[in-house]
Scaffold this motif. Structure first.
Motif, PDB file in Angstrom:
ATOM      1  N   ALA A 203       5.506   5.801  -7.124  1.00  0.00           N
ATOM      2  CA  ALA A 203       4.225   6.214  -6.647  1.00  0.00           C
ATOM      3  C   ALA A 203       4.416   6.749  -5.291  1.00  0.00           C
ATOM      4  O   ALA A 203       5.246   6.525  -4.445  1.00  0.00           O
ATOM      5  CB  ALA A 203       3.469   4.687  -6.034  1.00  0.00           C
TER       6      ALA A 203
ATOM      7  N   HIS B  19      -2.992   8.440  -3.673  1.00  0.00           N
ATOM      8  CA  HIS B  19      -1.386   8.412  -4.099  1.00  0.00           C
ATOM      9  C   HIS B  19      -1.585   8.749  -5.689  1.00  0.00           C
ATOM     10  O   HIS B  19      -2.577   9.194  -6.171  1.00  0.00           O
ATOM     11  CB  HIS B  19      -0.733   6.923  -4.105  1.00  0.00           C
ATOM     12  CG  HIS B  19      -1.616   6.119  -5.325  1.00  0.00           C
ATOM     13  ND1 HIS B  19      -2.592   5.371  -4.976  1.00  0.00           N
ATOM     14  CD2 HIS B  19      -1.281   5.623  -6.638  1.00  0.00           C
ATOM     15  CE1 HIS B  19      -3.010   4.544  -6.017  1.00  0.00           C
ATOM     16  NE2 HIS B  19      -2.454   4.879  -7.132  1.00  0.00           N
TER      17      HIS B  19
ATOM     18  N   HIS C 154       2.566   8.174  -1.906  1.00  0.00           N
ATOM     19  CA  HIS C 154       1.656   7.827  -1.102  1.00  0.00           C
ATOM     20  C   HIS C 154       1.207   8.856   0.144  1.00  0.00           C
ATOM     21  O   HIS C 154       2.335   9.275   0.726  1.00  0.00           O
ATOM     22  CB  HIS C 154       1.688   6.321  -0.586  1.00  0.00           C
ATOM     23  CG  HIS C 154       2.011   5.303  -1.325  1.00  0.00           C
ATOM     24  ND1 HIS C 154       1.027   4.376  -1.724  1.00  0.00           N
ATOM     25  CD2 HIS C 154       3.161   4.901  -1.872  1.00  0.00           C
ATOM     26  CE1 HIS C 154       1.548   3.746  -2.727  1.00  0.00           C
ATOM     27  NE2 HIS C 154       2.722   3.901  -2.891  1.00  0.00           N
TER      28      HIS C 154
ATOM     29  N   PRO D 132       5.176  13.070   0.866  1.00  0.00           N
ATOM     30  CA  PRO D 132       4.349  11.969   0.781  1.00  0.00           C
ATOM     31  C   PRO D 132       5.160  11.373   2.144  1.00  0.00           C
ATOM     32  O   PRO D 132       6.237  11.283   2.614  1.00  0.00           O
ATOM     33  CB  PRO D 132       5.243  11.169  -0.471  1.00  0.00           C
ATOM     34  CG  PRO D 132       5.536  12.196  -1.461  1.00  0.00           C
ATOM     35  CD  PRO D 132       6.042  13.248  -0.331  1.00  0.00           C
TER      36      PRO D 132
END
Length: 772
Positions: free
Chosen positions: A253, A168, A255, A225
């Motif tokens: 974040a 991440h 990921h 992501p």
């Protein structure tokens, strides 16, 4: 109290990198590549990450935010990296910036960096294989991520090669310098969002040093992501499906389930205006996903910028120091206008530069007027033209008039005086075309309207005007203020005359002599003087002032010894004031040979002592050249050679003090070439001691200055003769017009001095518009 710089702080391309750098292949290039880690240790406060010359983005690693040593966010040897942020200050004594921190890693998401002494407690990562070169930076993080960085003017580029498996990227919009502040919270509003096309945008307002500055960004990923998580204030995780969060301390974040399947590229545009500006900057400067193409372009830009000066001779380390100094001298001022020309002015309004123009930030003027701006005038006159046009516009827009220390649309008012007038007067004296008269009304207001808004930098202007000095019992740093206000009056008198304001020019010229009123004739020292005309007694030139409180000093980052030689103009008046050539030379000798002791309340900026001379700070960096004004240039030659060899090293702690946006580096470039602008407004250079056997300098389109010192060695610091274009040159100085026209300046070097060279009064440098 004065704003004190100390107190206010705190893979796939390996083959490409292994290949020769562009400037090594270019016949115009310097003989050595710069070492970007010079200044990243000690108190140099530089950073090793990539930027383009004078670029808006300074992308690079951050190692700590809690010490004065990490004003730039980075300190060599810290051992762990927090992540990579998009803006940094180079060599300053106050910390700020570090915007849009990106943390590539693996494992569980951690939302705090943790302490420097325990990297395992947060998202910090130990690192290895760190390499920094102009336009690029790469490092391997302990998570196994191989990180590569490069930039355009307004965008930062990242390429992350992950190990197999999930990974991440954390974007921490709360990351910033954490030293003391009188404003809480330090970020009072922020936002993060993701668009349907995957573009991530955000903004924040920061109250660190430049109080209330705003930064905006737009970031895109080469691989979308698999999921995104937002975190609000208090690190509260937002519900799944959230696409926007606002607050003060925000994070998100990104990921990827198989981050190691292929390199993940990020490209991020920034703007000081708005998110639309960041998007436009990104679209204009990052229209593709070819990282290597962007890297090659960055390297080529630096090859051209570093190719303006080439040297031969000296040691390998000295050639590297020269290239490193030239690199650091071309990082700031930093671009601040978007691709559409918009920027935030010092009046808080959005302005647009004329076609072909640019706005800039990060003007460390108390430092850089001395050598950095004169260096750019010599080696980059087109850039200087752009900077001067911007200085004029921002002088008109600022509520305070002449610039002091502006940073991203905010006038910090740091240090004393209003030295934005000096680069203007210098450029005007050296023939840089610009509308100087347009700046005059704002300069006149700062000079004569004592009810005009002021900051700490311009206190007691009325007392200075009426008494002829700033009284030490009424205003702190009074001695330095008197002298620096006088120098700004000298510069402003030139601009007044250029604007046709002859009476004002005469008044300023007369007022520029106020330095006399804080130089005690009896002792020959710069000395605090009270409103009733009496001097501070008992006087000790080693002390910083007459008050016990450390912030109430009578000098600015200096003591009585150092302030005694602060004057850069009217040097012959200064010599006469203390008794003539012999007395002045003796005082200089004592300055460089006195015990190197400082009081306990001395700021760390006073560093690099030779006697009481402090090379690590700016007030006296011209002092070694003053011997030429009393007909003893051989003493200048010996001391300049000593300073070049003792105060600079090819090592992380290789700059003896804060680089101050390139000023320390510019001093080295000038001095290693063999001359220095003692008074930039005088448009003359005083000879010192060249460090190399040969140097070539591009001084404008189609013009080359060649500097020769055949047989020059470490044991030949003395100049016994000089020639210009093959003809004898008896003067110990040369004027800008001659030097910038191009030609060959040849020094004859020796292990022993020639007391006759430059000794005659007719051969001494001009000062205050007069010869000796």
């Amino acid at each position: 109290m004065t704003i004190d710089r100390r107190t206010l702080l705190s893979s796939s391309t390996l083959a490409l990198f292994a290949s020769a750098l562009p400037w090594r292949l270019d016949a115009r290039a310097p003989a050595a590549a710069p070492n970007l880690f010079v200044g990243t240790g000690g108190d140099g406060h530089t950073y090793p990450g990539p930027s383009l010359p004078f670029g808006m983005v300074q992308l690079g690693p951050d190692t700590d935010v809690e010490r004065w040593a990490t004003c730039s966010g980075y300190h060599h040897g810290d051992g762990s990296i927090m992540g990579f942020s998009h803006t940094h200050l180079s060599g300053t004594g106050i910390g700020d910036m570090l915007d849009v921190l990106v943390v590539p890693t693996t494992g569980p998401v951690t939302l705090t960096p943790g302490p420097l002494d325990n990297p395992d407690a947060g998202y910090r990562q130990r690192y290895s294989n760190e390499i920094a070169e102009p336009g690029s930076y790469r490092v391997t993080l302990e998570s196994g991520v191989h990180a590569e960085l490069t930039t355009t003017d307004r965008t930062g580029w990242h390429r992350y090669s992950y190990p197999k498996g999930p990974g991440h990227v954390l974007i921490d919009l709360s990351h910033l310098i954490l030293d003391t502040s009188d404003h809480a919270p330090l970020v009072d509003e922020a936002s993060l969002a993701i668009d349907t096309d995957g573009t991530i945008t955000g903004s924040r307002r920061v109250f660190r040093w430049a109080k209330g500055r705003r930064i905006h960004f737009a970031l895109q990923c080469s691989r979308r992501p698999d999921r995104v998580t937002f975190y609000g204030d208090g690190d509260a995780e937002q519900p799944a499906g959230t696409t926007h969060v606002s607050g003060k301390r925000l994070k998100m974040a990104l990921h990827w389930n198989d981050a190691g399947a292929a390199p993940i590229l990020l490209r991020c545009g920034i703007s000081g205006v708005d998110v639309a500006g960041a998007r436009a900057n990104l679209a204009a400067e990052a229209p593709h996903w070819d990282f290597d193409r962007t890297l090659r372009a960055a390297r080529q830009r630096w090859a051209e910028a570093l190719g303006v000066v080439q040297v031969e001779g000296g040691s390998a380390d000295q050639r590297t120091i020269m290239a490193s100094a030239l690199y650091h001298a071309q990082l700031a001022p930093t671009l601040f206008s978007d691709v559409d020309g918009r920027y935030v002015g010092l009046d808080g309004q959005i302005h647009t530069v004329p076609p072909g123009g640019a706005a800039y930030s990060t003007y460390s003027l108390w430092d850089t007027y001395r050598a950095l701006h004169p260096l750019l005038t010599l080696i980059a006159p087109a850039r200087t033209k752009s900077l001067i046009d911007d200085l004029i516009r921002q002088t008109q827009q600022s509520p305070y008039g002449p610039l002091v220390w502006p940073l991203q649309g905010k006038e910090t008012g740091t240090m004393i005086g209003w030295h934005g007038v000096v680069p203007l007067a210098e450029a005007q004296a050296k023939g840089i075309p610009a509308d100087y008269a347009a700046a005059w009304p704002a300069i006149a207001k700062r000079s004569f309207d004592f009810k005009a808004p002021e900051q700490d930098n311009s206190l007691a202007r009325e007392a200075y005007d009426k008494l002829g000095y700033v009284p030490a019992d009424q205003v702190f740093e009074s001695v330095s203020r008197t002298q620096e206000y006088a120098y700004d009056d000298w510069a402003s008198s030139h601009l007044a005359r250029a604007a046709g304001a002859s009476a004002d020019a005469d008044r300023l010229l007369k007022r520029s002599g106020h330095w006399r009123n804080v130089i005690d004739r009896d002792t020959g020292f710069a000395r605090p003087r009270f409103a009733d005309g009496t001097w501070w007694t008992p006087y000790d030139p080693v002390q910083l002032g007459h008050m016990p409180k450390p912030w109430w000093r009578d000098y600015t980052e200096a003591n009585g010894w150092q302030a005694t030689f602060l004057n850069q103009h009217d040097i012959y008046g200064r010599i006469a004031h203390v008794g003539g050539d012999a007395a002045f030379a003796a005082k200089l000798d004592a300055f460089f040979s006195a015990p190197s002791t400082l009081p306990d309340n001395a700021p760390p900026d006073i560093s690099g002592l030779v006697g009481q001379y402090a090379h690590g700070n700016e007030p006296d960096q011209h002092a070694a050249y003053l011997y030429a004004y009393v007909g003893q240039p051989w003493k200048t030659q010996a001391m300049v050679r000593r300073l070049c060899t003792e105060m600079y090293r090819n090592a992380p702690d290789g700059i003896i003090g804060n680089d101050d946006c390139g000023q320390m580096s510019a001093w080295f470039v000038f001095s290693a070439l063999g001359f220095y602008p003692v008074d930039p407004v005088e448009a003359a250079y005083v000879f010192g001691s060249p460090l190399f056997e040969r140097a070539t300098v591009r001084v404008g389109t189609g013009r080359t200055l060649t500097i020769e010192a055949p047989g020059n060695r470490a044991d030949t610091p003395y100049v016994t003769a000089v020639s210009w274009n093959g003809q004898p040159w008896t003067k110990s100085w040369i004027d800008h017009r001659t030097l910038s026209s191009g030609g060959t300046l040849r020094f004859t070097m020796s292990a022993t001095p020639n007391p006759n060279f430059g000794a005659a009064r007719a051969d001494r440098p001009p000062s205050f518009g007069h010869s000796a």
